[in-house]
Write a protein that holds these residues in place. Structure first.
Motif: not given
Length: 78
Positions: A29-38
């Motif tokens: 929610p802060h940088c709006r990038a997508l990430f995996c569970g880790s």
């Protein structure tokens, strides 16, 4: 069908994560990038807006604690 969105941790480097990004909780929610569970937590992907995240959490906790503050009842001196 569209290709799976990949984790954006260390993108464009040799150490880039190749895991699939999570659909619902994978977007920071802060940088709006997508990430995996880790790497979905701001601490785990070196979020560029980490200081703002900490300040928001501090303000949220401060207001919660102030709303729960109890006031000692005043005793009448006799």
């Amino acid at each position: 069908m569209a290709a799976k969105k990949r984790c954006q941790f260390q993108i464009n480097t040799d150490a880039q994560c190749t895991s699939a990004a999570l659909r619902i909780v994978g977007e920071c929610p802060h940088c709006r990038a997508l990430f995996c569970g880790s790497h979905r937590l701001p601490e785990h992907h070196n979020c560029c807006n980490m200081e703002d995240c900490r300040q928001q959490a501090f303000e949220r906790n401060k207001s919660k604690l102030e709303s729960e503050r109890t006031v000692a009842s005043k005793m009448a001196t006799a």
